[in-house]
Design an enzyme around this catalytic site. Sequence first.
Site, PDB file in Angstrom:
ATOM      1  N   ASP A 185      -3.998  56.323  49.112  1.00 55.94           N
ATOM      2  CA  ASP A 185      -3.414  54.981  49.170  1.00 55.94           C
ATOM      3  C   ASP A 185      -4.420  54.199  50.011  1.00 55.94           C
ATOM      4  O   ASP A 185      -4.508  54.406  51.226  1.00 55.94           O
ATOM      5  CB  ASP A 185      -2.040  54.999  49.854  1.00 55.94           C
ATOM      6  N   HIS A 186      -5.192  53.348  49.376  1.00 54.72           N
ATOM      7  CA  HIS A 186      -6.350  52.800  50.098  1.00 54.72           C
ATOM      8  C   HIS A 186      -5.931  51.937  51.297  1.00 54.72           C
ATOM      9  O   HIS A 186      -6.720  51.721  52.203  1.00 54.72           O
ATOM     10  CB  HIS A 186      -7.306  52.064  49.153  1.00 54.72           C
ATOM     11  N   HIS A 248       1.765  50.685  48.938  1.00 53.81           N
ATOM     12  CA  HIS A 248       1.194  50.028  50.121  1.00 53.81           C
ATOM     13  C   HIS A 248       2.261  49.441  51.058  1.00 53.81           C
ATOM     14  O   HIS A 248       2.195  49.591  52.266  1.00 53.81           O
ATOM     15  CB  HIS A 248       0.248  48.904  49.699  1.00 53.81           C
TER      16      HIS A 248
HETATM   17  O1  LIG Z   1      -3.683  48.919  44.808  1.00 58.11           O
HETATM   18  C1  LIG Z   1      -3.834  47.739  44.574  1.00 58.11           C
HETATM   19  O2  LIG Z   1      -4.275  46.939  45.557  1.00 58.11           O
HETATM   20  C2  LIG Z   1      -4.922  45.714  45.256  1.00 58.11           C
HETATM   21  C3  LIG Z   1      -4.939  44.915  46.547  1.00 58.11           C
HETATM   22  O3  LIG Z   1      -5.701  45.610  47.498  1.00 58.11           O
HETATM   23  P1  LIG Z   1      -6.360  44.828  48.722  1.00 58.11           P
HETATM   24  O4  LIG Z   1      -7.052  45.904  49.482  1.00 58.11           O
HETATM   25  O5  LIG Z   1      -7.280  43.802  48.134  1.00 58.11           O
HETATM   26  O6  LIG Z   1      -5.242  44.174  49.472  1.00 58.11           O
HETATM   27  C4  LIG Z   1      -4.221  44.964  44.149  1.00 58.11           C
HETATM   28  O7  LIG Z   1      -5.015  43.867  43.738  1.00 58.11           O
HETATM   29  C5  LIG Z   1      -4.019  45.880  42.967  1.00 58.11           C
HETATM   30  O8  LIG Z   1      -3.250  45.203  41.977  1.00 58.11           O
HETATM   31  C6  LIG Z   1      -3.313  47.130  43.351  1.00 58.11           C
HETATM   32  O9  LIG Z   1      -3.359  48.059  42.271  1.00 58.11           O
END
Ligand SMILES: O=C1O[C@H](COP(=O)(O)O)[C@@H](O)[C@H](O)[C@H]1O
Length: 515
Positions: A185-186, A248
């Site tokens: 989960d990045h 997230h």
């Molecule tokens: O996992 C995801 O995250 C992005 C948003 O990531 P961020 O690090 O730019 O806040 C989102 O655009 C994408 O739809 C989703 O799959």
Amino acid sequence: MPSHQPQVEPFVMVIFGATGDLARRKLFPALYGLFRDKKLHERFAVIGIGRRPITMDEFRDTVRKAIDEHSRLEREEAGWADFVARFYYQPLNVKDVSAYAQLGGLMERLENEWNLPGNRFFYLAMAPDLFGTVSTNLKASGLTETTGWKRLIIEKPFGEDYESAKALNDQIRQTFAEEEIYRIDHYLGKEMIQNIEVIRFANSLFEPLWNNRYIDNIQITASETVGVEERAAYYDKAGALRDMVQNHILQMIMMVAMEPPSRLVPEAIHAEKVKVLRSLRRLTKDEVNQYMVRGQYQAGVLDGRPVPGYREEENVDPHSLTETFVAGELYVDNFRWSGVPFYIRTGKRMAQKSTEIVIQFKEMPKNLYFNKNGDLGPNLLVISINPVEGLHFVLNAKKPGADNDVVPIAMAFCNDRGGSPEAYERLIGDAIKGDMTFFTHWDEVSLAWKFIDPIRRAWDQQDESTLHPYRAGTWGPDAAHQLLSRRGARWWPSRNQGTMPVIQGNQAIEIITCK
Ligand SMILES: O=C1O[C@H](COP(=O)(O)O)[C@@H](O)[C@H](O)[C@H]1O
Ligand SMILES: NC(=O)C1=CN([C@@H]2O[C@H](COP(=O)(O)OP(=O)(O)OC[C@H]3O[C@@H](n4cnc5c(N)ncnc54)[C@H](OP(=O)(O)O)[C@@H]3O)[C@@H](O)[C@H]2O)C=CC1
């Protein structure tokens, strides 16, 4: 933050989906950053997998371009040959189990050439419907029988509901044990998300206040200005609830709400996070629209240019009922948090890119001081995650020079070092060290789906009347504001590039904090 410092060991990493977007934009730059910062063992090799029949040199060229375009560090010629010499390519259709023998041959050859002890990483950077197939075929072809360790890094989405996630997990567990599975989960790799634990558990100031006696509400925003982009095939089926909330947003709630772990080890941290999900109040079908709001963007203006509505986007069903925005009022029903609303909102094509957590403290029991609008703003702790990284503690103080006026001031920490590792670099570095702290345990995934599924089912049965339209470039539909206003609260405006506008009465006061 792990208290122990695991050692990095030699390894071979197989990237399934190495010719794809994620590998190009995130994985190769992450490996380059780790290499440059000397966080990899000097003996390692990477094998890229894709179907297209490119040569090893063409693959290495792709890696070079990826780093030129996406690395946080400028590519240096010195050391480049040493880095890129570790990249190999094996064309392979992952559905064809007989093709894995060639991959096995290449792995063994590289393990001999690079004197690697058999530590094997398998990174699944491809469409989720192939995750299970690869895992099964790795076992069937004997590639997971090794003299060292084996680890699987797996991308999101992990299933599309509890049942599919469980089926996938059961399939993967035939090949890998839970402690060998690194679910990405990045958000957990982001600097300020990792900092939440430190802020909470390394400051005696907060712990006594971190509960329902002193906290009025918690607001979590993950707003984006981008639209659906090229991902309509996935997004139009997933929607914001699955795409952002299931993973997230719930992760952020867990980090904010968890009890202090007994020790800073992954098992203790995961155990505390899981307890939060167990306490998260599940919604019945009839409660969904009382506590949750879904919206879809319509045409609007962003950064001064017109942008189309969701249904006008390429490859989106023109009658789509997919939500591009979700807001909610959630409750963690335990001793610490009983009665404290956790307000969440996330959406595409909103007014600003901003990921932020605001902890709003309760009002003073009695106001001795008033500002000129006749009220006193609450204390806020603002954790800015993206694009600004920092922390603001908003207090009230005497306006300099004024007799009786009280103004909000902010004590601020801004991480503007620049060039710090990106989320993927941190997470891949952790996986290489065998540190699972910032990866998602199956218990978290399964409980997250069990919370999400009833909401999804309820919405899937509803018609357009509960899908609130919002204009692109705004902060979402009115219904998302009403969620808070019915309790006398409001969304705190997002901090924007160094200023935190605090609204008192109807007046916005800009607190200048960071450059
Ligand atoms: O996992 C995801 O995250 C992005 C948003 O990531 P961020 O690090 O730019 O806040 C989102 O655009 C994408 O739809 C989703 O799959
Ligand atoms: N892109 C991103 O920013 C993000 C992606 N993710 C996740 O990462 C994963 C990959 O996404 P992304 O890189 O965008 O996807 P892409 O469609 O860009 O890449 C897919 C990759 O899979 C390979 N591939 C597809 N089918 C096969 C097959 N049968 N056998 C072998 N290789 C195959 C393709 O290679 P070839 O065409 O040569 O066959 C390509 O390398 C997904 O799970 C996605 O949800 C998660 C967060 C962000």
